[in-house]
Design a protein around this motif. Structure first.
Motif, PDB file in Angstrom:
ATOM      1  N   PHE A 223      55.974  87.573  42.630  1.00 23.97           N
ATOM      2  CA  PHE A 223      57.025  88.028  41.728  1.00 23.97           C
ATOM      3  C   PHE A 223      56.898  89.530  41.506  1.00 23.97           C
ATOM      4  N   CYS A 228      61.831  89.513  41.264  1.00 25.34           N
ATOM      5  CA  CYS A 228      62.278  89.213  39.902  1.00 25.34           C
ATOM      6  C   CYS A 228      63.747  89.564  39.706  1.00 25.34           C
ATOM      7  N   THR A 247      55.884  80.161  43.675  1.00 23.16           N
ATOM      8  CA  THR A 247      55.175  81.340  44.142  1.00 23.16           C
ATOM      9  C   THR A 247      53.739  80.969  44.469  1.00 23.16           C
ATOM     10  N   ASP A 254      52.545  86.757  36.280  1.00 23.81           N
ATOM     11  CA  ASP A 254      53.595  86.320  37.198  1.00 23.81           C
ATOM     12  C   ASP A 254      54.463  85.254  36.549  1.00 23.81           C
ATOM     13  N   ALA A 258      58.526  85.577  35.669  1.00 21.80           N
ATOM     14  CA  ALA A 258      59.509  84.623  36.159  1.00 21.80           C
ATOM     15  C   ALA A 258      60.300  83.998  35.008  1.00 21.80           C
TER      16      ALA A 258
END
Length: 284
Positions: A223, A228, A247, A254, A258
């Motif tokens: 990300f 993103c 991911t 991360d 998200a």
């Protein structure tokens, strides 16, 4: 699982009995914040941050747990001796390690606890919900096996008999899949189709919209800023339909990125198919 996934804990009233859990270790670490809530939705939880205090509770007979969850942020934070002592004091309890990101290499370079189930923090919610639901319902599962069980035996314990495929006329709706890897996109599509969903793939190079999308899967290796931004555009275009983000070995930041970009939940790769289904199907 993120609260934005709009999933309520399963009711214990339709199951056999609640589970009693002893939670010990680095329980206040932010990575593990959601684990206690998950456990509490299935029964009473006794929290003892120090393993020695947990051993005292067991020695005094104050608790007979079905499950002992040991939260460890880095290898060696909880010693083998401490785990062995808990096992001696509660021989019928299953021991599950709730592990932080620093423990990801422990199987290759460290000395993991023998006979304990290992679950990383980013795998916890879908896997724990599924395992605890089976344990409470009296069904066999990986977490109910004895400490001597191998990883292969745990996988087989979780395998359900093949069910009759859902007919096309019984379609459950449309799932949009966003992945740069054709093989991954095809695998995800096959999984969704087997569950009765129609699928459509969206490539980075294609600008498209799809009507009637019930959910989406966004696959990314990491990300970063670019990923993103793409995720944010996708969630905005599909709102209020949920978007599940995939991911590789996410860190806490991360997951936060998200969710801030609009993802309903984050699942780490590699993952078990049942983990993906647990998150995807629970939203529909």
């Amino acid at each position: 699982m993120s609260e934005s996934w709009n999933r309520q804990p399963s009711s214990l009233s339709t199951l056999h009995s609640p589970l009693s859990t002893l939670l010990t270790g680095d329980v206040d670490r932010s990575e593990f914040a959601g684990a206690r809530a998950t456990l509490e939705s299935w029964g009473p939880v006794e929290v003892c941050p120090m393993p020695s205090d947990a051993a005292t509770v067991l020695h005094r007979g104050q608790l007979t747990p079905d499950l002992i969850v040991a939260a460890q942020a880095f290898p060696g934070q909880i010693s083998h001796a401490a785990i062995a002592q808990l096992r001696r004091l509660a021989p019928l309890a299953r021991i599950v390690g709730l592990l932080g990101s620093w423990c990801e290499g422990e199987m290759r370079t460290g000395s993991p606890w023998p006979g304990a189930v290992r679950v990383y923090w980013h795998q916890w919610t879908p896997r724990a919900d599924r395992q605890l639901r089976r344990m409470v319902g009296g069904r066999p599962c990986a977490w109910s096996l004895p400490p001597t069980a191998t990883e292969e035996e745990r996988l087989l314990a979780d395998a359900d008999p093949m069910t009759t495929p859902i007919r096309p006329t019984d379609s459950r709706g449309l799932v949009l899949i966003r992945s740069n890897l054709p093989e991954m996109a095809e695998w995800l599509s096959a999984m969704c189709r087997r569950q009765g969903f129609a699928t459509v793939r969206q490539c980075d190079s294609v600008s498209m919209s799809a009507e009637g999308v019930r959910a989406a899967i966004f696959d990314a290796d990491r990300f970063d800023t670019q990923s993103c931004a793409k995720l944010k555009r996708l969630t905005a275009a599909l709102r209020p339909s949920p978007v599940l983000a995939l991911t590789t070995f996410p860190r806490e930041e991360d997951r936060r990125k998200a969710l801030e970009a609009g993802a309903a939940a984050v699942l780490s790769k590699p993952f078990l198919l049942d983990d993906l289904l647990e998150l995807e199907l629970s939203s529909l």
